[in-house]
Write a protein that holds these residues in place. Structure first.
Motif: not given
Length: 385
Positions: A67-79
């Motif tokens: 989901s868009a929310e899960k993807l946001l969590q993933l890229i935030t973790q990468i950052e």
């Protein structure tokens, strides 16, 4: 696994090794739930809205079932993993990595944490230009204009320069740029095991040293002074014949070649085992052969301390190896390190394995792959760094 959404993201960096940051962050988006598909060219532009170093920017697409929310969590973790620091007042600052979701298919959403499409994407040519590389006809779901039209209408006049950097969508794609990778190490360092793991995972032609059948090896460990010269000459002849046969042509169905030895090891071992006069004779023969063999794109040396090597040798239980001494292993290690120092023109990667167990620990294996990845990116873009 069915990945339903095509998501477009922008990425940028203006701190540290900017291109390496971008490439490694893109690789992190390849997960069980997501696959990076297209990547744009890389563009350079000044920092906008604050004083800082120039940015490298790009865009890429991801097929995902997140989901868009899960993807946001993933890229935030990468950052966060890359060490991005965010200002407390929300102002723009320099950053190691910056990831933004532009589109999630044709969806429109506005939540507390995420607005899709990205509300400021149409104001930035450093977003629209790379996006036009990979999705020129993708329509903005609310503005009803494709990327090319949005770029033409963009009022951002900041300087934007296309660079010669070339991004890869996956590590496998990056590794396919190799022709020949050589993995070396002392007796018991794990070079053959690592070579097999990389060959299997990245579809590489496997080039393994065939040494077990050498009739002089067991005799050498019993009486080194007597059998050293015939052993080393036998090894040299076998290695040269095998090495030239195995590396003279590529396998069309493999991405690259990976070997668990380099032909130069013959000289390293010979210098340790032979008397001075024997070695000088051996060296003349070796130098003639060495000129003719293929050299690796990257030479990897797996370093382990003597105590760890002795433990490994004991575990694998080859009878003829059990008499190997710590002194002999020390000399071999020094020989390899001297070779590396004396060949600065060779692209060498030294990996210390003393605290790693790449066979049973996937994180340790990933550490090695990340090290190779960084070195290969450095080689491919040496003119730019």
């Amino acid at each position: 696994m069915n990945k339903d959404n095509t998501t477009y993201l922008s990425i940028g960096s203006n701190l540290g090794n900017r291109f390496l940051n971008i490439q490694k962050a893109i690789f992190r988006l390849n997960t069980d739930d997501s696959v990076v598909e297209k990547v744009s060219a890389v563009y350079e532009n000044p920092a906008i809205g604050f004083q800082g170093a120039d940015f490298l920017n790009a865009c890429f697409s991801v097929r995902t079932n997140l989901s868009a929310e899960k993807l946001l969590q993933l890229i935030t973790q990468i950052e966060n993993d890359f060490g991005r620091e965010r200002s407390s007042d929300g102002t723009y600052t320099s950053r190691v990595i910056d990831l933004d979701i532009l589109y999630v298919s044709e969806k429109v959403m506005d939540t507390e944490n995420l607005v899709i499409p990205h509300p400021r994407m149409t104001e930035r040519n450093f977003v629209l230009k790379p996006l036009a590389d990979i999705a020129p006809q993708f329509y903005h779901p609310t503005l009803k204009k494709d990327t090319r039209n949005l770029l033409q209408e963009c009022k951002d006049e900041s300087n934007l320069t296309k660079t010669t950097f070339a991004l890869h969508n996956s590590r496998k794609n990056l590794f396919s740029q190799l022709q020949f990778l050589s993995i070396e190490g002392n007796i018991g360092a794990g070079k053959t095991t690592l070579t097999k793991m990389i060959a299997e995972e990245y579809n590489a032609k496997l080039v393994l040293e065939r040494f077990a059948e050498n009739p002089f090896l067991p005799k050498f460990y019993e009486d080194q002074s007597r059998f050293a010269f015939p052993l080393e000459m036998s090894f040299l002849a076998d290695r040269y014949q095998q090495f030239t046969d195995d590396t003279s042509q590529f396998d069309l169905f493999k991405n690259f070649m990976v070997s668990d030895y380099d032909i130069f090891k013959s000289l390293i071992f010979a210098k340790v085992t032979l008397q001075k006069e024997e070695f000088e004779l051996y060296k003349k023969v070796f130098n003639f052969m060495y000129k003719e063999v293929r050299k690796p794109d990257i030479y990897i040396y797996l370093y382990q301390g003597t105590e760890r090597l002795l433990e490994n040798i004991k575990k694998r239980g080859r009878d003829y190896e059990q008499g190997i001494t710590a002194e002999y292993l020390d000399k071999i290690n020094r020989g390899y390190l001297d070779f590396i120092k004396s060949h600065p023109q060779q692209t060498t990667l030294l990996i210390d394995l003393d605290s790693l167990d790449f066979v049973t620990n996937r994180n340790d294996y990933e550490y090695i792959l990340n090290s190779i990845e960084s070195k290969l990116i450095e080689v491919l873009h040496s003119d730019n760094f």
